[in-house]
Design a protein around this motif. Sequence first.
Motif, PDB file in Angstrom:
ATOM      1  N   LEU A 108     -25.305 -83.177  41.507  1.00 45.19           N
ATOM      2  CA  LEU A 108     -25.252 -82.230  42.965  1.00 45.19           C
ATOM      3  C   LEU A 108     -25.448 -82.746  44.656  1.00 45.19           C
ATOM      4  N   VAL A 109     -25.904 -83.542  44.160  1.00 45.04           N
ATOM      5  CA  VAL A 109     -26.170 -84.154  46.104  1.00 45.04           C
ATOM      6  C   VAL A 109     -24.623 -84.461  46.322  1.00 45.04           C
ATOM      7  N   ARG A 110     -23.766 -85.470  45.081  1.00 45.91           N
ATOM      8  CA  ARG A 110     -23.055 -86.593  45.312  1.00 45.91           C
ATOM      9  C   ARG A 110     -21.067 -85.131  45.729  1.00 45.91           C
ATOM     10  N   VAL A 111     -21.932 -83.863  45.159  1.00 41.22           N
ATOM     11  CA  VAL A 111     -20.548 -82.476  45.467  1.00 41.22           C
ATOM     12  C   VAL A 111     -21.026 -82.175  46.845  1.00 41.22           C
ATOM     13  N   LEU A 112     -22.538 -81.708  46.753  1.00 42.56           N
ATOM     14  CA  LEU A 112     -22.292 -81.408  48.844  1.00 42.56           C
ATOM     15  C   LEU A 112     -22.705 -82.439  49.408  1.00 42.56           C
ATOM     16  N   LEU A 169     -29.211 -83.120  39.547  1.00 38.75           N
ATOM     17  CA  LEU A 169     -29.928 -83.280  41.254  1.00 38.75           C
ATOM     18  C   LEU A 169     -28.659 -84.794  41.959  1.00 38.75           C
ATOM     19  N   ARG A 170     -28.784 -85.670  40.834  1.00 43.45           N
ATOM     20  CA  ARG A 170     -28.159 -86.132  41.485  1.00 43.45           C
ATOM     21  C   ARG A 170     -26.675 -86.159  41.515  1.00 43.45           C
ATOM     22  N   ILE A 209     -35.849 -88.142  46.875  1.00 42.04           N
ATOM     23  CA  ILE A 209     -36.600 -88.747  47.875  1.00 42.04           C
ATOM     24  C   ILE A 209     -36.182 -90.133  46.962  1.00 42.04           C
ATOM     25  N   ALA A 210     -36.603 -90.060  45.457  1.00 45.95           N
ATOM     26  CA  ALA A 210     -36.256 -91.571  44.659  1.00 45.95           C
ATOM     27  C   ALA A 210     -34.517 -92.243  45.493  1.00 45.95           C
ATOM     28  N   LEU A 211     -33.464 -90.269  44.850  1.00 47.45           N
ATOM     29  CA  LEU A 211     -32.479 -90.670  45.071  1.00 47.45           C
ATOM     30  C   LEU A 211     -32.164 -91.507  46.259  1.00 47.45           C
ATOM     31  N   LEU A 212     -32.403 -91.229  47.233  1.00 45.37           N
ATOM     32  CA  LEU A 212     -32.463 -91.577  48.669  1.00 45.37           C
ATOM     33  C   LEU A 212     -32.626 -93.250  48.070  1.00 45.37           C
ATOM     34  N   GLY A 213     -34.123 -93.497  47.692  1.00 45.75           N
ATOM     35  CA  GLY A 213     -34.262 -94.799  47.380  1.00 45.75           C
ATOM     36  C   GLY A 213     -33.946 -95.852  46.723  1.00 45.75           C
ATOM     37  N   GLU A 214     -32.359 -95.657  45.982  1.00 41.26           N
ATOM     38  CA  GLU A 214     -31.828 -96.025  44.690  1.00 41.26           C
ATOM     39  C   GLU A 214     -30.855 -96.901  46.076  1.00 41.26           C
TER      40      GLU A 214
END
Length: 456
Positions: A447-451, A444-445, A152-157
């Motif tokens: 991973l999310v980028r690749v996904l 996670l950062r 969720i913090a990544l979304l907040g960025e």
Amino acid sequence: MDHLPSSDALPGIRGLTSVSSKPLLTRDFDVHPTATYEGLRAAHGPVAPVDLLGVPCWLVLGYAEVLEVLRNDARVWSKRLADWRAYTQGTVPADWPPLPAFRAGGVAFTEGREHSELRAAWSAALRPFQDRSQDPARRLEAELRRHADELIALLGERGTTGRADLADEYARPLMLMAINRLAGFGEADEDVLLDIRRLLDGGPQAAEASGRLMDLCGRTCAARRSAPGEDFPSYLIAAWPDCTDEQAAAMTHLLGKLGDLTVTLVCATVVEVLSEEAAGALAGGMVRETVNRAAMVHPPYANLTFRFALADTVLGGTVIAAGDPVMLSVAAAHADPSFAGAHDPASVFSSRAHLAWGAGAHQCPGGALATTLATIAVERLQERMAWLEPALPPDRLPWRSSVFVRGLRSLPVRYGLREPSPAPPSRPSAEPSEVVEPASQGTLRRLVRVLRRTGR
Ligand code: HEM
């Protein structure tokens, strides 16, 4: 269930190959499976002949009939591949897509004593994570909450409001972390996490990914024999010291597949949360109840792997010959008016009689764990989101149906975070300006980028 004498005595019973059937997996089925089930129910009743990717089988649509086979009180149904007449006669195409999963064997494809032993090992290995009073369960849950907050913090960025795909940017990476932890793979490594995902996708890279994961599982299991840890292989070996590294690896491997169902359940629960019907449940803080309701309304394991008749039998008025396969449709059973009609759709108290976890000897032993994981995932969203709304109308959500699983390809939402997202926790550093994020946040950062790049 009525039993019939053997087919020699009843020459009328000729088996499935003599019945004409239409392909189940059509474009219509992909978009509106319920309409397909209802069409089959109207034409054939609770048991319909279908063609599954070139292989004929009986699709069981009736709630009572699905439950009857699951309970298997008369012991007339088997999940062993050796009890499938067409398979033993060599008429199942070697490249039939579900065959490798069936051939892999393991607890879901065994019966009798072998099944009881494997199942006891699974249950023992899951207990420390599933019994919420035990420390491993508490630590797993705490880690999951932390990873949820990191995501969720990544979304907040990107800002306190925005759009996101909660499948690829939240549920999928979160459950990949949970599997990684359960399987004892150590510090999360996005290459391993992506291999788990490739395996689950079943695409062209699945076989290679599966090979690499089996190697990793094998090495992990071998290492845990001398140095047990807090993971599934260690508890499995403790419960079943005679299991070979190959057997332990095969069971660990299955965790990845089961994680896919849990992603599906998280997404289905978010859809329920976003629907007005669930508002009452959420107001009461009953996320666990909403997870149960989502499992009923959108059963992730929509159609179960085959069972084979051990004797000529009658099911829902249809004569089934010994050796014929039946596929139990949990999704169709839940839509059966005898089940769905008895249930008030406005009720927030969903029926515990649903079959999303199966029933009988093969009932899911990991249902409590999957429910806890999904509950935590949704609770963290609720806690951190000031508001959350679907970015697509419900009838345009991209559901995908594979042979057995039905889930969302993506879950586009608009959201507003409750507060500016906290910066990732930093470690003291020689360079005052340098912020060091925890290893999991970096993984996670990436991973999310690749996904997000690869999508579904
Ligand atoms: C939302 C997630 C899940 C759903 C909907 C689900 C559903 C099911 C269902 C319906 C069955 C019965 C299959 C049959 O009778 O043919 C089953 C079996 C099984 N599940 Fe799950 N499952 C989930 C997650 C998990 C998890 C997280 C684990 C373990 C970590 C797990 C372990 C198993 C095993 C080992 C079996 C085979 C049991 C046997 O054959 O005795 N499942 N699951």
